[in-house]
Write a protein that holds these residues in place. Sequence first.
Motif, short mmCIF file in Angstrom:
data_model
loop_
_atom_site.label_atom_id
_atom_site.label_comp_id
_atom_site.label_asym_id
_atom_site.label_seq_id
_atom_site.Cartn_x
_atom_site.Cartn_y
_atom_site.Cartn_z
N GLU A 145 0.83 -1.21 0.00
CA GLU A 145 0.00 0.00 0.00
C GLU A 145 0.87 1.26 0.00
O GLU A 145 0.57 2.21 -0.71
CB GLU A 145 -0.94 0.00 1.21
CG GLU A 145 -2.04 -1.04 1.12
CD GLU A 145 -2.77 -1.25 2.43
OE1 GLU A 145 -3.94 -1.67 2.37
OE2 GLU A 145 -2.18 -1.02 3.50
N MET A 146 1.95 1.24 0.76
CA MET A 146 2.84 2.40 0.81
C MET A 146 3.51 2.61 -0.54
O MET A 146 3.67 3.73 -1.01
CB MET A 146 3.90 2.22 1.91
CG MET A 146 4.73 3.48 2.14
SD MET A 146 3.74 4.94 2.56
CE MET A 146 3.11 4.46 4.14
N ARG A 147 3.90 1.51 -1.19
CA ARG A 147 4.51 1.61 -2.52
C ARG A 147 3.52 2.24 -3.51
O ARG A 147 3.89 3.12 -4.29
CB ARG A 147 4.94 0.23 -3.01
CG ARG A 147 5.73 0.26 -4.31
CD ARG A 147 5.95 -1.13 -4.88
NE ARG A 147 4.71 -1.79 -5.29
CZ ARG A 147 3.99 -1.45 -6.37
NH1 ARG A 147 4.39 -0.47 -7.15
NH2 ARG A 147 2.89 -2.10 -6.67
N ALA A 197 3.91 5.81 -5.38
CA ALA A 197 3.87 5.89 -6.84
C ALA A 197 2.81 6.89 -7.30
O ALA A 197 3.05 7.68 -8.22
CB ALA A 197 3.58 4.51 -7.44
N TRP A 198 1.66 6.89 -6.64
CA TRP A 198 0.59 7.84 -6.98
C TRP A 198 1.05 9.27 -6.70
O TRP A 198 0.83 10.17 -7.49
CB TRP A 198 -0.67 7.50 -6.19
CG TRP A 198 -1.91 8.18 -6.67
CD1 TRP A 198 -2.75 7.75 -7.64
CD2 TRP A 198 -2.44 9.42 -6.18
NE1 TRP A 198 -3.78 8.64 -7.80
CE2 TRP A 198 -3.62 9.69 -6.92
CE3 TRP A 198 -2.06 10.33 -5.21
CZ2 TRP A 198 -4.40 10.82 -6.71
CZ3 TRP A 198 -2.84 11.46 -5.00
CH2 TRP A 198 -3.99 11.69 -5.74
N ALA A 199 1.73 9.46 -5.57
CA ALA A 199 2.24 10.79 -5.22
C ALA A 199 3.26 11.27 -6.25
O ALA A 199 3.21 12.42 -6.69
CB ALA A 199 2.88 10.75 -3.82
N ALA A 200 4.16 10.39 -6.64
CA ALA A 200 5.19 10.76 -7.62
C ALA A 200 4.57 11.11 -8.96
O ALA A 200 4.99 12.08 -9.61
CB ALA A 200 6.19 9.61 -7.78
N SER A 201 3.55 10.37 -9.37
CA SER A 201 2.91 10.64 -10.66
C SER A 201 2.15 11.96 -10.66
O SER A 201 1.89 12.52 -11.72
CB SER A 201 1.98 9.49 -11.05
OG SER A 201 0.82 9.48 -10.23
N HIS A 202 1.79 12.45 -9.46
CA HIS A 202 1.08 13.72 -9.35
C HIS A 202 1.99 14.86 -8.87
O HIS A 202 1.54 15.98 -8.69
CB HIS A 202 -0.11 13.57 -8.40
CG HIS A 202 -1.23 12.77 -8.99
ND1 HIS A 202 -1.21 11.39 -9.01
CD2 HIS A 202 -2.37 13.14 -9.61
CE1 HIS A 202 -2.31 10.95 -9.59
NE2 HIS A 202 -3.03 12.00 -9.97
N ALA A 234 2.38 12.82 2.20
CA ALA A 234 1.32 13.32 3.08
C ALA A 234 0.18 13.93 2.27
O ALA A 234 -0.99 13.69 2.56
CB ALA A 234 1.89 14.34 4.06
N GLU A 235 0.52 14.73 1.27
CA GLU A 235 -0.52 15.35 0.44
C GLU A 235 -1.27 14.28 -0.35
O GLU A 235 -2.48 14.37 -0.52
CB GLU A 235 0.09 16.38 -0.51
CG GLU A 235 -0.92 17.10 -1.37
CD GLU A 235 -1.96 17.89 -0.59
OE1 GLU A 235 -3.05 18.14 -1.14
OE2 GLU A 235 -1.70 18.27 0.57
N ALA A 236 -0.56 13.26 -0.82
CA ALA A 236 -1.21 12.17 -1.55
C ALA A 236 -2.22 11.46 -0.65
O ALA A 236 -3.34 11.17 -1.09
CB ALA A 236 -0.16 11.18 -2.05
N ILE A 237 -1.85 11.19 0.58
CA ILE A 237 -2.76 10.52 1.50
C ILE A 237 -3.99 11.39 1.75
O ILE A 237 -5.13 10.90 1.73
CB ILE A 237 -2.04 10.16 2.82
CG1 ILE A 237 -0.99 9.07 2.54
CG2 ILE A 237 -3.02 9.72 3.88
CD1 ILE A 237 -0.03 8.82 3.68
N ARG A 238 -3.80 12.71 1.94
CA ARG A 238 -4.95 13.61 2.13
C ARG A 238 -5.87 13.59 0.92
O ARG A 238 -7.09 13.51 1.05
CB ARG A 238 -4.46 15.04 2.41
CG ARG A 238 -3.92 15.24 3.82
CD ARG A 238 -3.69 16.71 4.11
NE ARG A 238 -2.55 17.24 3.40
CZ ARG A 238 -1.31 17.22 3.85
NH1 ARG A 238 -1.04 16.68 5.03
NH2 ARG A 238 -0.32 17.74 3.15
N ARG A 239 -5.28 13.65 -0.29
CA ARG A 239 -6.10 13.66 -1.50
C ARG A 239 -6.82 12.34 -1.72
O ARG A 239 -7.98 12.31 -2.15
CB ARG A 239 -5.23 13.99 -2.72
CG ARG A 239 -4.79 15.43 -2.74
CD ARG A 239 -4.07 15.75 -4.03
NE ARG A 239 -3.45 17.06 -3.99
CZ ARG A 239 -2.81 17.61 -5.00
NH1 ARG A 239 -2.69 16.95 -6.15
NH2 ARG A 239 -2.27 18.81 -4.90
N LEU A 240 -6.14 11.23 -1.45
CA LEU A 240 -6.76 9.93 -1.62
C LEU A 240 -7.91 9.74 -0.63
O LEU A 240 -8.96 9.16 -0.99
CB LEU A 240 -5.72 8.81 -1.48
CG LEU A 240 -4.72 8.73 -2.63
CD1 LEU A 240 -3.54 7.83 -2.26
CD2 LEU A 240 -5.40 8.23 -3.89
#
Length: 63
Positions: free
Chosen positions: A31-33, A37-42, A47-53
């Motif tokens: 899940e962390m990977r 990966a989602w954070a890097a693609s955006h 932390a921001e990726a987790i908030r957005r997800l």
Amino acid sequence: MKASITGNQKNRGRPKTGERSHVAARVTDEEMRLIDAWAASHGITRAEAIRRLIAKGLEADKK
């Protein structure tokens, strides 16, 4: 006996920001990977990726 010290004492620890609550969660390595990966693609932080997800999940739940 001396009186205890009052007034003008230093506050200890990191100052509170008052902006957000702290949330801790356990996730698997996979899940962390995926989150990283989602954070890097955006082009955002983990932390921001987790908030957005979380926001996306909550919004999808409304539909």
